[in-house]
Design a protein around this motif. Structure first.
Motif, PDB file in Angstrom:
ATOM      1  N   PHE A  91       1.858   9.215  -6.109  1.00  0.00           N
ATOM      2  CA  PHE A  91       2.388  10.670  -6.025  1.00  0.00           C
ATOM      3  C   PHE A  91       3.729  11.003  -6.423  1.00  0.00           C
ATOM      4  O   PHE A  91       3.758  12.273  -6.409  1.00  0.00           O
ATOM      5  CB  PHE A  91       2.310  10.510  -4.127  1.00  0.00           C
ATOM      6  N   GLY A  92       4.016  10.319  -7.374  1.00  0.00           N
ATOM      7  CA  GLY A  92       5.489  10.734  -7.851  1.00  0.00           C
ATOM      8  C   GLY A  92       5.570  10.013  -9.033  1.00  0.00           C
ATOM      9  O   GLY A  92       4.531   9.550  -9.515  1.00  0.00           O
ATOM     10  N   ARG A  93       6.228  10.679  -9.324  1.00  0.00           N
ATOM     11  CA  ARG A  93       7.282   9.584 -11.201  1.00  0.00           C
ATOM     12  C   ARG A  93       8.166   9.160 -10.383  1.00  0.00           C
ATOM     13  O   ARG A  93       7.876   7.653 -11.369  1.00  0.00           O
ATOM     14  CB  ARG A  93       7.336  10.954 -12.208  1.00  0.00           C
ATOM     15  N   ASP A  94       8.971   9.420 -10.431  1.00  0.00           N
ATOM     16  CA  ASP A  94      10.152   8.055  -9.866  1.00  0.00           C
ATOM     17  C   ASP A  94      10.121   8.542  -8.147  1.00  0.00           C
ATOM     18  O   ASP A  94      11.649   8.812  -7.692  1.00  0.00           O
ATOM     19  CB  ASP A  94      11.505   8.164 -10.858  1.00  0.00           C
ATOM     20  N   TYR A  95       9.497   7.548  -7.528  1.00  0.00           N
ATOM     21  CA  TYR A  95      10.925   7.760  -5.870  1.00  0.00           C
ATOM     22  C   TYR A  95      11.382   7.106  -5.513  1.00  0.00           C
ATOM     23  O   TYR A  95      11.686   5.522  -6.455  1.00  0.00           O
ATOM     24  CB  TYR A  95       8.800   6.643  -5.474  1.00  0.00           C
ATOM     25  N   GLU A 154       0.592  -1.325  -0.154  1.00  0.00           N
ATOM     26  CA  GLU A 154      -0.047   0.056   0.075  1.00  0.00           C
ATOM     27  C   GLU A 154       0.550   1.223   0.182  1.00  0.00           C
ATOM     28  O   GLU A 154       0.304   1.702  -0.662  1.00  0.00           O
ATOM     29  CB  GLU A 154      -0.449  -0.011   0.864  1.00  0.00           C
ATOM     30  N   ILE A 155       2.064   1.476   0.538  1.00  0.00           N
ATOM     31  CA  ILE A 155       2.814   2.202   0.837  1.00  0.00           C
ATOM     32  C   ILE A 155       3.085   2.570  -1.097  1.00  0.00           C
ATOM     33  O   ILE A 155       4.083   4.066  -0.870  1.00  0.00           O
ATOM     34  CB  ILE A 155       3.525   1.986   1.820  1.00  0.00           C
ATOM     35  N   GLN A 156       3.647   1.520  -1.395  1.00  0.00           N
ATOM     36  CA  GLN A 156       4.946   1.319  -2.364  1.00  0.00           C
ATOM     37  C   GLN A 156       3.785   2.293  -3.391  1.00  0.00           C
ATOM     38  O   GLN A 156       4.006   2.961  -4.432  1.00  0.00           O
ATOM     39  CB  GLN A 156       5.052  -0.276  -3.069  1.00  0.00           C
ATOM     40  N   MET A 157       2.360   1.439  -3.248  1.00  0.00           N
ATOM     41  CA  MET A 157       1.305   2.489  -4.172  1.00  0.00           C
ATOM     42  C   MET A 157       1.562   3.638  -4.242  1.00  0.00           C
ATOM     43  O   MET A 157       1.235   4.762  -4.906  1.00  0.00           O
ATOM     44  CB  MET A 157      -0.080   2.037  -3.960  1.00  0.00           C
ATOM     45  N   LEU A 158       1.219   4.359  -2.829  1.00  0.00           N
ATOM     46  CA  LEU A 158       0.605   6.017  -2.766  1.00  0.00           C
ATOM     47  C   LEU A 158       2.174   6.444  -3.418  1.00  0.00           C
ATOM     48  O   LEU A 158       2.257   7.391  -3.785  1.00  0.00           O
ATOM     49  CB  LEU A 158       1.012   6.407  -1.262  1.00  0.00           C
ATOM     50  N   ALA A 159       3.342   5.626  -2.668  1.00  0.00           N
ATOM     51  CA  ALA A 159       4.939   6.746  -3.190  1.00  0.00           C
ATOM     52  C   ALA A 159       4.313   6.889  -4.970  1.00  0.00           C
ATOM     53  O   ALA A 159       4.989   7.481  -5.223  1.00  0.00           O
ATOM     54  CB  ALA A 159       5.783   5.684  -3.287  1.00  0.00           C
TER      55      ALA A 159
END
Length: 87
Positions: free
Chosen positions: A70-74, A62-67
């Motif tokens: 919310f951004g292009r290249d986390y 879930e955190i990976q999906m938010l990252a």
């Protein structure tokens, strides 16, 4: 924060850095819709005009999906060993 945005008592159009600490806990408590609403549907700038920082003791899917959303290249920064506790 959502209550203040709805009134409107606060504006987010000048936010340059959006920080979520304990993001995994917020998701565990069911706050994902509210987090997404603040980050994606308010007057807050979207990336690349805004930097988003997510801090989490764990990095579940879930955190990976938010990252990703919310951004292009986390970038993931890991301190210590993955899957172990710090003593």
């Amino acid at each position: 924060l959502l209550d203040l945005l709805d009134r409107p008592r606060v504006v987010l159009h000048s936010v340059q850095v959006f920080i979520l600490d304990e993001a995994d806990r917020m998701l565990d408590m069911g706050f994902e819709p509210q987090i997404r609403r603040i980050a994606q549907q308010s007057d807050m700038p979207m990336p690349p005009d805004r930097q988003t920082l997510l801090f989490s003791a764990t990095f579940p899917r879930e955190i990976q999906m938010l990252a990703r959303d919310f951004g292009r290249d986390y970038v993931r920064v890991t301190i210590g060993r993955i899957g172990s506790t710090t003593e």
